[in-house]
Design an enzyme around this catalytic site. Structure first.
Site, mmCIF file in Angstrom:
data_model
loop_
_atom_site.group_PDB
_atom_site.id
_atom_site.type_symbol
_atom_site.label_atom_id
_atom_site.label_comp_id
_atom_site.label_asym_id
_atom_site.label_seq_id
_atom_site.Cartn_x
_atom_site.Cartn_y
_atom_site.Cartn_z
ATOM 1 N N ARG A 37 0.827 -1.224 0.000
ATOM 2 C CA ARG A 37 0.000 0.000 0.000
ATOM 3 C C ARG A 37 0.856 1.267 0.000
ATOM 4 O O ARG A 37 0.576 2.204 0.753
ATOM 5 C CB ARG A 37 -0.940 0.039 1.198
ATOM 6 C CG ARG A 37 -2.108 -0.927 1.150
ATOM 7 C CD ARG A 37 -3.258 -0.333 0.346
ATOM 8 N NE ARG A 37 -4.242 -1.373 0.043
ATOM 9 C CZ ARG A 37 -5.379 -1.532 0.700
ATOM 10 N NH1 ARG A 37 -5.699 -0.718 1.656
ATOM 11 N NH2 ARG A 37 -6.200 -2.489 0.348
ATOM 12 N N ARG A 41 -3.933 6.399 1.090
ATOM 13 C CA ARG A 41 -4.510 7.589 1.721
ATOM 14 C C ARG A 41 -3.588 8.332 2.678
ATOM 15 O O ARG A 41 -3.900 9.437 3.081
ATOM 16 C CB ARG A 41 -5.807 7.206 2.444
ATOM 17 C CG ARG A 41 -6.956 6.985 1.481
ATOM 18 C CD ARG A 41 -8.132 6.350 2.176
ATOM 19 N NE ARG A 41 -7.743 5.033 2.650
ATOM 20 C CZ ARG A 41 -8.562 4.205 3.291
ATOM 21 N NH1 ARG A 41 -9.795 4.576 3.537
ATOM 22 N NH2 ARG A 41 -8.143 3.022 3.680
ATOM 23 N N ARG A 50 -7.631 11.634 -5.340
ATOM 24 C CA ARG A 50 -8.898 11.069 -4.838
ATOM 25 C C ARG A 50 -9.990 12.116 -4.664
ATOM 26 O O ARG A 50 -11.173 11.783 -4.678
ATOM 27 C CB ARG A 50 -8.652 10.355 -3.494
ATOM 28 C CG ARG A 50 -8.177 8.949 -3.616
ATOM 29 C CD ARG A 50 -9.274 7.981 -4.100
ATOM 30 N NE ARG A 50 -10.109 7.484 -3.021
ATOM 31 C CZ ARG A 50 -11.409 7.673 -2.925
ATOM 32 N NH1 ARG A 50 -12.054 8.366 -3.839
ATOM 33 N NH2 ARG A 50 -12.086 7.183 -1.918
ATOM 34 N N ASP A 86 -6.887 -2.785 -7.670
ATOM 35 C CA ASP A 86 -7.472 -3.388 -6.462
ATOM 36 C C ASP A 86 -7.714 -4.873 -6.685
ATOM 37 O O ASP A 86 -7.976 -5.321 -7.800
ATOM 38 C CB ASP A 86 -8.776 -2.704 -6.052
ATOM 39 C CG ASP A 86 -9.134 -3.103 -4.629
ATOM 40 O OD1 ASP A 86 -8.575 -2.516 -3.691
ATOM 41 O OD2 ASP A 86 -9.922 -4.054 -4.455
ATOM 42 N N TYR A 162 -14.391 -12.841 -0.408
ATOM 43 C CA TYR A 162 -15.129 -11.597 -0.691
ATOM 44 C C TYR A 162 -16.405 -11.884 -1.482
ATOM 45 O O TYR A 162 -17.456 -11.294 -1.242
ATOM 46 C CB TYR A 162 -14.259 -10.612 -1.480
ATOM 47 C CG TYR A 162 -13.355 -9.784 -0.602
ATOM 48 C CD1 TYR A 162 -13.881 -8.803 0.243
ATOM 49 C CD2 TYR A 162 -11.994 -9.977 -0.593
ATOM 50 C CE1 TYR A 162 -13.057 -8.050 1.062
ATOM 51 C CE2 TYR A 162 -11.152 -9.228 0.223
ATOM 52 C CZ TYR A 162 -11.694 -8.264 1.047
ATOM 53 O OH TYR A 162 -10.884 -7.526 1.870
HETATM 54 O O1 CP3 Z 1 0.122 0.908 -3.461
HETATM 55 C C1 CP3 Z 1 -0.467 -0.190 -3.457
HETATM 56 O O2 CP3 Z 1 -0.297 -1.030 -2.546
HETATM 57 C C2 CP3 Z 1 -1.340 -0.581 -4.635
HETATM 58 C C3 CP3 Z 1 -2.724 -0.436 -4.464
HETATM 59 C C4 CP3 Z 1 -3.641 -1.490 -3.845
HETATM 60 C C5 CP3 Z 1 -4.979 -1.175 -3.521
HETATM 61 N N1 CP3 Z 1 -5.586 -2.325 -3.123
HETATM 62 C C6 CP3 Z 1 -5.625 0.154 -3.648
HETATM 63 C C7 CP3 Z 1 -6.629 0.496 -2.641
HETATM 64 C C8 CP3 Z 1 -3.447 -2.838 -3.579
HETATM 65 C C9 CP3 Z 1 -2.191 -3.688 -3.710
HETATM 66 C C10 CP3 Z 1 -4.695 -3.359 -3.126
HETATM 67 C C11 CP3 Z 1 -4.919 -4.781 -2.809
HETATM 68 C C12 CP3 Z 1 -6.075 -5.124 -1.976
HETATM 69 N N2 CP3 Z 1 -7.358 -4.682 -2.098
HETATM 70 C C13 CP3 Z 1 -6.063 -6.076 -0.939
HETATM 71 C C14 CP3 Z 1 -4.872 -6.917 -0.570
HETATM 72 C C15 CP3 Z 1 -3.900 -6.144 0.209
HETATM 73 C C16 CP3 Z 1 -4.054 -6.284 1.676
HETATM 74 O O3 CP3 Z 1 -4.303 -5.264 2.328
HETATM 75 O O4 CP3 Z 1 -3.892 -7.415 2.171
HETATM 76 C C17 CP3 Z 1 -7.342 -6.153 -0.401
HETATM 77 C C18 CP3 Z 1 -7.767 -7.018 0.746
HETATM 78 C C19 CP3 Z 1 -8.159 -5.272 -1.161
HETATM 79 C C20 CP3 Z 1 -9.611 -5.024 -0.996
HETATM 80 C C21 CP3 Z 1 -9.828 -3.672 -0.486
HETATM 81 N N3 CP3 Z 1 -9.620 -2.525 -1.216
HETATM 82 C C22 CP3 Z 1 -10.262 -3.299 0.811
HETATM 83 C C23 CP3 Z 1 -10.559 -4.277 1.942
HETATM 84 C C24 CP3 Z 1 -10.347 -1.915 0.824
HETATM 85 C C25 CP3 Z 1 -10.867 -1.043 1.934
HETATM 86 C C26 CP3 Z 1 -9.917 -0.971 3.063
HETATM 87 C C27 CP3 Z 1 -9.432 0.437 3.226
HETATM 88 O O5 CP3 Z 1 -8.221 0.585 3.467
HETATM 89 O O6 CP3 Z 1 -10.252 1.332 3.158
HETATM 90 C C28 CP3 Z 1 -9.906 -1.438 -0.435
HETATM 91 C C29 CP3 Z 1 -9.785 -0.024 -0.844
HETATM 92 C C30 CP3 Z 1 -8.477 0.431 -1.381
HETATM 93 N N4 CP3 Z 1 -7.762 -0.214 -2.342
HETATM 94 C C31 CP3 Z 1 -7.783 1.629 -1.026
HETATM 95 C C32 CP3 Z 1 -6.631 1.687 -1.824
HETATM 96 C C33 CP3 Z 1 -5.586 2.767 -1.873
HETATM 97 C C34 CP3 Z 1 -8.212 2.662 -0.004
HETATM 98 C C35 CP3 Z 1 -9.498 3.311 -0.321
HETATM 99 C C36 CP3 Z 1 -9.523 4.588 -1.119
HETATM 100 O O7 CP3 Z 1 -8.524 5.127 -1.629
HETATM 101 O O8 CP3 Z 1 -10.636 5.081 -1.237
#
Ligand code: CP3
Length: 362
Positions: A37, A41, A50, A86, A162
């Site tokens: 990540r 954010r 965003r 994602d 999921y």
């Molecule tokens: O820089 C990076 O790491 C690349 C971007 C990335 C995102 N999602 C963008 C994102 C990566 C590698 C993911 C993978 C992802 N997505 C995972 C596996 C990684 C882990 O944490 O184990 C999972 C479980 C998801 C599903 C997912 N996406 C969830 C559960 C959430 C909400 C949780 C949260 O932090 O709010 C997301 C949203 C998400 N995906 C965000 C980002 C930057 C944050 C929300 C936003 O920007 O609005």
């Protein structure tokens, strides 16, 4: 600055980056570093994008996704860039709609609850995910061979959870119900996921991804026998298929201390470690048979720099200069993390002088 003399012999010298070489357990001058990540954010530049675009808009616009990926990698000066995308994107092309709700994470509108819903899943529309490959192409054009480019996808279990739960879960009751009570339907769901994931990974590799990371973020919810019976065989298939594209695979999960030996049996080149197990214990338990990535607790990044330095150097001491360590966190950077502390970790990894040079030179 490292004081280690260059140890890369001419025949090993190739265009491969420090990061890719470490994935393959080839000798490198120091552990490469990047962050789960790393674009997110906690970063002002990401929040600015965003303000004008939803998460899915960014993922689906190759220009924006590439920009966010590149900005984060450059700001942190890391050894690898993970493409901004994602885990859940493939659900859409399989016929499951979802959205990200403010503060609630992902919500799948009609979760899978029976065999008929699994039968109805589509596996022929992976080409709709081509926007991720297009974003990767842009990132590759920008960085060339300066740093490693990571593509990624979800692992069958984590994506299935999921699809079945409809979002995040505490006890995975619906998922395990299908797994235990309808093993044929479970197997069919995982088989269908692998058809799509294999194609998705192939698009990313064709676009120039050097490595594919497979996120099995929630595998830690499984007992060892459940993991072995219901998840390991199909995950091994996916890992092999991705490796056959010619790239190393990083396989990552959280809360996996007891699962690591079984996860190793997928044949992944690198295992991502969460922060709960000391890295040296985990690696020793794996007989050093694969590379490892990790494993600083992401919340350490809220501490004072001197404390962070101590923890970073402890992990590097545990890696002991062995070929095949990639420095990372044990899970993703959380919102509110001071960006300068993330940058400081990169500096601490760079400045580290190994105490165990004998191992690296062995
Ligand atoms: O820089 C990076 O790491 C690349 C971007 C990335 C995102 N999602 C963008 C994102 C990566 C590698 C993911 C993978 C992802 N997505 C995972 C596996 C990684 C882990 O944490 O184990 C999972 C479980 C998801 C599903 C997912 N996406 C969830 C559960 C959430 C909400 C949780 C949260 O932090 O709010 C997301 C949203 C998400 N995906 C965000 C980002 C930057 C944050 C929300 C936003 O920007 O609005």
């Amino acid at each position: 600055m490292s004081i280690i003399p260059p140890i890369i012999t001419p025949d090993l010298q190739s265009s491969a980056t420090r990061f890719v070489r470490a994935c393959l357990r080839k000798p490198v001058d120091r552990s490469p570093v990047w962050f789960l990540r790393q674009a997110g954010r906690y970063m002002r530049e990401y929040m600015e994008v965003r303000r004008h675009h939803s998460l899915l808009e960014i993922c689906k616009s190759p220009k924006l996704a590439a920009e966010v990926t590149i900005t984060a990698a450059e700001k942190l000066d890391v050894d690898a860039a993970i493409i901004f995308a994602d885990l859940l994107l493939p659900l859409e092309c399989m016929g499951l709609d979802f959205e990200f709700q403010q503060g609630e994470g992902p919500v799948i509108h009609k979760p899978l609850r029976d065999a008929a819903a699994i039968d109805a899943l589509v596996t022929t529309r992976a080409s709709e995910l081509a926007y991720v490959g297009e974003a990767i192409q842009r990132v590759v054009t920008h960085f060339h061979d300066r740093i490693g480019i990571i593509g990624f996808c979800g692992a069958p279990f984590t994506l299935a959870s999921y699809m079945i739960e409809g979002g995040g879960s505490r006890n995975y009751i619906e998922t395990k119900k299908i797994m235990y009570r309808y093993p044929d339907a479970w197997r069919k769901l995982l088989d269908k996921l692998v058809v799509v994931l294999r194609e998705f990974a192939a698009q990313q590799v064709a676009a120039g991804a050097d490595v594919i990371q497979i996120f099995d973020s929630w595998a830690g919810a499984l007992s060892v026998p459940d993991y072995r019976d219901f998840v390991l065989p199909i995950t091994r298939t996916l890992v092999r298929e991705v490796q056959s594209l010619g790239v190393p695979v990083i396989y990552f999960g959280v809360d996996t201390a007891s699962l690591l030996p079984a996860m190793r049996e997928t044949g992944a080149d690198v295992l991502g470690l969460d922060w709960r197990t000391p890295l040296d214990q985990a690696w020793h338990g794996l007989d050093y048979a694969c590379a490892v990535q990790g494993n600083l607790d992401p919340i350490t990044l809220f501490a004072e720099p001197e404390f962070i330095r101590t923890r970073v150097h402890q992990i590097l001491d545990q890696a002991a200069g062995r070929a095949g360590h990639i420095f990372n966190l044990g899970h993703g950077i959380v919102p509110g993390t001071p960006v300068e502390n993330v940058q400081a970790v990169v500096k601490f990894v760079r400045e580290y002088v190994p105490a165990h040079r004998d191992v690296r030179h062995a």
